[in-house]
Motif scaffolding. Sequence first.
Motif, PDB file in Angstrom:
ATOM      1  N   ARG A   1      49.554   3.456 -30.443  1.00 25.90           N
ATOM      2  CA  ARG A   1      50.268   3.367 -31.711  1.00 25.90           C
ATOM      3  C   ARG A   1      50.037   4.646 -32.501  1.00 25.90           C
ATOM      4  N   PRO A   2      50.976   5.041 -33.371  1.00 24.77           N
ATOM      5  CA  PRO A   2      50.800   6.264 -34.152  1.00 24.77           C
ATOM      6  C   PRO A   2      49.502   6.231 -34.956  1.00 24.77           C
ATOM      7  N   PHE A   3      48.767   7.320 -34.910  1.00 24.17           N
ATOM      8  CA  PHE A   3      47.485   7.395 -35.617  1.00 24.17           C
ATOM      9  C   PHE A   3      47.694   7.682 -37.087  1.00 24.17           C
ATOM     10  N   THR A   4      46.921   7.013 -37.926  1.00 23.56           N
ATOM     11  CA  THR A   4      46.749   7.392 -39.322  1.00 23.56           C
ATOM     12  C   THR A   4      45.308   7.108 -39.705  1.00 23.56           C
ATOM     13  N   ALA A   5      44.796   7.882 -40.662  1.00 23.36           N
ATOM     14  CA  ALA A   5      43.444   7.626 -41.155  1.00 23.36           C
ATOM     15  C   ALA A   5      43.376   6.256 -41.807  1.00 23.36           C
ATOM     16  N   ALA A   6      44.471   5.846 -42.439  1.00 28.39           N
ATOM     17  CA  ALA A   6      44.515   4.532 -43.082  1.00 28.39           C
ATOM     18  C   ALA A   6      44.298   3.421 -42.059  1.00 28.39           C
ATOM     19  N   ARG A   7      44.968   3.524 -40.917  1.00 27.53           N
ATOM     20  CA  ARG A   7      44.815   2.497 -39.879  1.00 27.53           C
ATOM     21  C   ARG A   7      43.399   2.511 -39.316  1.00 27.53           C
ATOM     22  N   ALA A   8      42.823   3.699 -39.170  1.00 27.62           N
ATOM     23  CA  ALA A   8      41.464   3.806 -38.660  1.00 27.62           C
ATOM     24  C   ALA A   8      40.474   3.156 -39.622  1.00 27.62           C
ATOM     25  N   ARG A   9      40.638   3.419 -40.908  1.00 30.33           N
ATOM     26  CA  ARG A   9      39.726   2.816 -41.893  1.00 30.33           C
ATOM     27  C   ARG A   9      39.886   1.293 -41.915  1.00 30.33           C
ATOM     28  N   ASN A  10      41.109   0.819 -41.842  1.00 28.46           N
ATOM     29  CA  ASN A  10      41.318  -0.635 -41.821  1.00 28.46           C
ATOM     30  C   ASN A  10      40.678  -1.276 -40.596  1.00 28.46           C
TER      31      ASN A  10
ATOM     32  N   GLY B   1      50.668   2.574 -42.338  1.00 31.03           N
ATOM     33  CA  GLY B   1      51.642   3.563 -41.893  1.00 31.03           C
ATOM     34  C   GLY B   1      51.616   4.879 -42.630  1.00 31.03           C
ATOM     35  N   MET B   2      50.834   5.003 -43.698  1.00 39.24           N
ATOM     36  CA  MET B   2      50.819   6.252 -44.462  1.00 39.24           C
ATOM     37  C   MET B   2      50.033   7.318 -43.715  1.00 39.24           C
ATOM     38  N   ILE B   3      50.653   8.481 -43.515  1.00 37.92           N
ATOM     39  CA  ILE B   3      49.981   9.553 -42.784  1.00 37.92           C
ATOM     40  C   ILE B   3      49.094  10.394 -43.696  1.00 37.92           C
ATOM     41  N   ALA B   4      49.243  10.234 -45.009  1.00 37.39           N
ATOM     42  CA  ALA B   4      48.427  10.948 -45.986  1.00 37.39           C
ATOM     43  C   ALA B   4      48.631  10.284 -47.340  1.00 37.39           C
ATOM     44  N   GLY B   5      47.685  10.517 -48.244  1.00 32.21           N
ATOM     45  CA  GLY B   5      47.807   9.952 -49.577  1.00 32.21           C
ATOM     46  C   GLY B   5      47.560   8.461 -49.637  1.00 32.21           C
TER      47      GLY B   5
END
Length: 326
Positions: free
Chosen positions: A63-72, A169-173
């Motif tokens: 799945r597409p990586f985001t820091a948000a998903r990693a933290r969750n 889904g946010m890639i930043a912010g």
Amino acid sequence: MSKNTTVGVVIIGRNEGERLLKCLASIPESIQQIIYVDSGSTDNSRQAAGAAGARVVELDMTRPFTAARARNAGFAELVSQGSVDFVQFIDGDCVLQPNWVEVSLEFLIRHPDAAVACGRRRELFPENSVYNRLCDQEWDTPVGRTSSCGGDALMRVSAFQEVDGFRDGMIAGEEPELCARLRAADWEIWRLDAEMTLHDAAIISIRQWWKRAWRSGHAFAEGAVLHGAAPERHSVAAVRRILIWGLALPIFILVLSIMISGWALLLFLIYPMQVVRLARRGGLGMRISWERAFFLVLGNFPEALGVLEYHWRRLVKKPAGIIEYK
């Protein structure tokens, strides 16, 4: 730390190497619940984290990586291990400053309406490049009640759960967006006058800086779409500034030069004039004031590209891809 209060740590990273080891070593011994979320490392990060006593979560990279998903994902693993009252989020390229957890925890306990406590994040090697120095200044924000935090912060678990955590889904912010929802739910965000983390930005080229600014523009655009309505008006002023200075004004000057006279190109002098104006009010010392002013003005252009990319992807319904600068 109170015997009745539990704190866990969620670290995210990929190929952080020695930086991750320093991050893990900075976690206070009193904290036993440490989660490390790895996002497809090809070095020995997972093994090093496990050897240091952290529970390792390997993020699903199909799945597409985001820091948000990693933290969750890290948070979900943390709470699955048992009761926890507070969570310290930290990136794998940072180290916690001594006593930060104790100071911020005491504050959140004394202020039950506060969901987030963050402090001073400093750049580890500001002398290595102008871009690192810019990061160090960017993070030097006023103390007190504030509107948002960054990726390093101590958060109240109940508040984080109430608003369903980060937006995957946010890639930043994703941090300011989370804070917007927390404040809408009547929680408070506080920046303390305390040293929190040291960060290794490792930005040594203008290409890296350009991509980081591009990503910022993308984040501002998405934040404005999500929370731009009154009364929040989240990121609206930033997007307006970006589109005026980074897109509308240069297009206007070029059109004038083509349709009326080439002398209109002299209007581009407004940009160095803006640099001078910002530098003179900087109050940061001559060198830093001029550096900051120059890159604030120049940054409007990559930020505008980030705004345009977000809206183009939104228009064609194409998922955003991660914008990495290192």
